[in-house]
Design a protein around this motif. Structure first.
Motif, PDB file in Angstrom:
ATOM      1  N   CYS A 264       0.847  -1.190   0.000  1.00  0.00           N
ATOM      2  CA  CYS A 264       0.000   0.000   0.000  1.00  0.00           C
ATOM      3  C   CYS A 264       0.878   1.233   0.000  1.00  0.00           C
ATOM      4  CB  CYS A 264      -0.839   0.059   1.274  1.00  0.00           C
ATOM      5  SG  CYS A 264      -2.155  -1.123   1.373  1.00  0.00           S
ATOM      6  N   PRO A 265       1.450   1.616  -1.137  1.00  0.00           N
ATOM      7  CA  PRO A 265       2.378   2.750  -1.101  1.00  0.00           C
ATOM      8  C   PRO A 265       1.750   4.028  -0.556  1.00  0.00           C
ATOM      9  CG  PRO A 265       1.894   2.051  -3.362  1.00  0.00           C
ATOM     10  CD  PRO A 265       1.353   1.012  -2.460  1.00  0.00           C
ATOM     11  N   ASP A 266       0.442   4.218  -0.799  1.00  0.00           N
ATOM     12  CA  ASP A 266      -0.158   5.448  -0.282  1.00  0.00           C
ATOM     13  C   ASP A 266      -0.931   5.212   1.020  1.00  0.00           C
ATOM     14  OD1 ASP A 266      -2.039   3.928  -1.474  1.00  0.00           O
ATOM     15  OD2 ASP A 266      -2.988   5.536  -2.606  1.00  0.00           O
ATOM     16  N   ALA A 267      -0.587   4.125   1.694  1.00  0.00           N
ATOM     17  CA  ALA A 267      -1.309   3.763   2.910  1.00  0.00           C
ATOM     18  C   ALA A 267      -1.171   4.820   3.994  1.00  0.00           C
ATOM     19  CB  ALA A 267      -0.797   2.437   3.455  1.00  0.00           C
TER      20      ALA A 267
END
Lengths: 432, 432
Positions: free
Chosen positions: B90-93
């Motif tokens: 989830c890079p933009d988590a």
């Protein structure tokens, strides 16, 4: 051993530390999103100055030496970061060609080299040394301070000239630990099939500090909004003059005017925050490193009054590179002390990760002078401190991990600025 | 403090250490290529046993507790590894939902939880706690040993039932620190939009140790070829029996036959290497953890001679999970000592990185017994030792970093086996 806490933080910096520690998850997420859009340089070191009321990067080095000055406890962190970096460029890489500085007789530099070779080896790479020095004309034995013996040999073009390598050594990555102050050698031109890290335009014949700090301005503007602080707290004012010739006294008006304009801006900020210190600026070569060609100025009149010796000192930097572009940067006092000597923190990063740091300490210099000078020594920063996690509950300004975390955040802002700077100055991007 | 070097390595293990240290770049490259094909579990701990002549993983935990037992110096490494893991899923988590064990009154477990929350926060995530325990019916305050207070609340389905979360909390990642021994709760079924880590089939109602060690067989076969060692040096023999009912004395023939066949194979190896120790096997539940349902056996006749108490002890494990599948594993002596008590190294990994470890020490147990039992205590492994890099020049068996590196390599082989095991047992893959 926590020498740095000798510096009491005051007003704005206490506030900064509080905001930074409080906002840790948002800050880390912000960086994560930035790294989706920008590729960090392979490695980087950032010189910080902590004035108690202000904390700012003053130099961002894309060919860091001094890895030997990091504490040994940080090595696993550096290996892990190297693995992450390599995976991005050459996941199936076997071979890495390391191009060291030309002055391979300096013991400290050789210690740095030994450390770098070990890090790369631990990250799963066969390392060999290739030279761009004219003095290295054939395989030459190099005994490193850790007892290992390496062979350094001249770079050659291989695979019908398409690639750079050594005899029987075809690297996927060429890692420069040579800042190209003596120029970018022809043999490194037109390397398309391999990763050349950092790219040639990061070398000091092309790179300009003013481009870096312009990118830093943009990074800080966005970051300061994220955590709600005045960008000035972490950003030194700067201006820039070109077509300077110190020897011939050309361009002095530009310099004097810009010194004055930066000083005026600093005074305004000092008044705003009730800071009683004397403002100063640092005048330095816009290209180049090694602490050469640097001057501390407290009044514009000093510029026109330079004597011949001072002008000579300012006119050339490392490898005889001539100074014609100059950056005038807000001076940041260094109120940190190690054993009573002035100290500035230097933070090391590999890929997007902080992997260690140290204090550069100089007992012959004052808090308004450049410390990157002969006589400096190094005290490792305990980034891997027993309580290495920021502590939200701690009183601002009292907790070691909180201060180190803040150092790491500001250094990473400079790292991000470097990656944006390199995008903007990429000659191939300009050609498209 | 290097208690582990009390164990002298002999014959085959000295050879292994030498080969492993020599082959560092190839080993790291090999792992790097493996991780191109296989995704490591989010986190993992591996129990190792060092017999001096053999070093092998005996248990691979995909829901590791005990993060509090890692030395504080390792925290930055763990944070860095967490960042790498999160970026993948989830890079933009922003939000992570942590699902702890149900027994949230155990102080040691709460220390583990506090450490995990800090790691996640430092990696840039807002962490909240969600429970699958029937005892948690509404928001409940949880005071952690580090002084922080968290609220734990029951998981709910959000976004029209498509996602799992909490009121006003929509996580990208759901991290299980609950091994699902009490079964896989319905609320976690059919989670497609979020990363559920590790996946449900890693829970002990579904997972089988024999699948893990079958995958480990394959991994070790390839690795042993790479570095040129006998795979047995790092791999315990095992067999497997199903449809066992200890209480009803069903399946005893299968057990006795397999105990015997494993003992025969061990004896042959001991003869080959001139090892004078007495061979033994460990009989344990194929599913389950917590050191329950484990028995040391030196002769097949012991199986048919079990008394009622021993049979009862073997028939259930944690949360009353009934034992019907049993693994018969070659016993590996633990000749390591801390303060004269038997010790076994436990290595912790996040993503593909070793982030620390400790010795599990038990002064009431012998070197042929399971140490994961009440009365054990923990001594952090100095993975971040002042000389943390393997030293090719050191005499085999004498250098701390070399031994730790070898531990890290073997633990990562088990980690790789776990990722292959999870691929092979993925019910969704089977459906395709």
């Amino acid at each position: 051993m926590d020498p740095h806490l000798v510096t009491a933080l005051n007003g704005p910096l206490l506030e900064l530390e509080k905001n930074v520690v409080e906002a840790t998850p948002s800050i880390e997420r912000w960086f994560r999103l930035e790294w989706q859009d920008h590729t960090p340089p392979f490695y980087c070191s950032v010189d910080l100055r902590n004035a108690g009321f202000k904390l700012a990067p003053v130099d961002t080095n894309l060919f860091p030496g001094g890895f030997n000055n990091l504490s040994a406890e940080m090595v696993p962190l550096a290996v892990q970061a190297t693995m992450a970096a390599i995976e991005k460029y050459c996941p199936d890489a076997k071979n890495l060609l390391l191009v060291p500085e030309n002055h391979t007789r300096n013991t400290y530099y050789l210690q740095n080299l030994a450390r770098l070779i070990k890090l790369m080896r631990m990250a799963g790479l066969n390392v060999r040394l290739g030279s761009i020095s004219e003095e290295i004309t054939g395989p030459t034995e190099l005994s490193l301070p850790d007892g290992s013996v390496h062979v350094i040999e001249p770079l050659i073009r291989i695979n019908n000239g398409r690639r750079v390598g050594l005899p029987d050594f075809n690297p996927c990555t060429i890692l420069l630990n040579n800042d190209l102050s003596s120029g970018s050698p022809a043999i490194l031109n037109e390397v398309y099939e391999q990763s050349l890290l950092p790219p040639l335009h990061a070398g000091w014949t092309i790179r300009r500090k003013s481009n870096h700090f312009a990118a830093y301005d943009d990074v800080v503007r966005r970051f300061a909004k994220l955590i709600g602080v005045d960008p000035w707290i972490i950003n030194p004012f700067f201006n820039h003059c070109s077509e300077i010739n110190f020897a011939a006294r050309e361009g002095e008006e530009c310099l004097a005017a810009n010194v004055n304009s930066v000083l005026v801006k600093i005074r305004r900020k000092y008044r705003e925050y009730g800071i009683k210190e004397k403002p100063f600026v640092i005048v330095k070569a816009d290209a180049g490193t090694y602490g050469m060609g640097i001057m501390t100025v407290t009044d514009a009149s000093e510029i026109t009054g330079l004597n011949r010796k001072q002008r000579n000192k300012m006119s050339v930097v490392k490898e005889g590179l001539e100074v014609s572009d100059v950056i005038i940067q807000e001076g940041v006092h260094s109120f940190e002390r190690v054993d009573n000597a002035v100290a500035e923190p230097v933070v090391y990063m590999i890929d997007r990760y902080v992997v260690g740091g140290f204090y550069r300490v100089h007992d012959q210099r004052s808090e308004i002078e450049n410390l990157n000078a002969p006589g400096a020594h190094f005290v490792p920063l305990a980034f891997s401190h027993p309580h290495a996690l920021p502590d939200k509950a701690a009183e601002p300004g009292t907790a070691v991990p909180n201060r180190f975390y803040m150092y790491g955040v500001v250094a990473r802002l400079a790292l991000l600025a470097a990656s944006i700077e390199l995008e903007r100055t990429d000659p191939e991007m300009a050609a498209i």
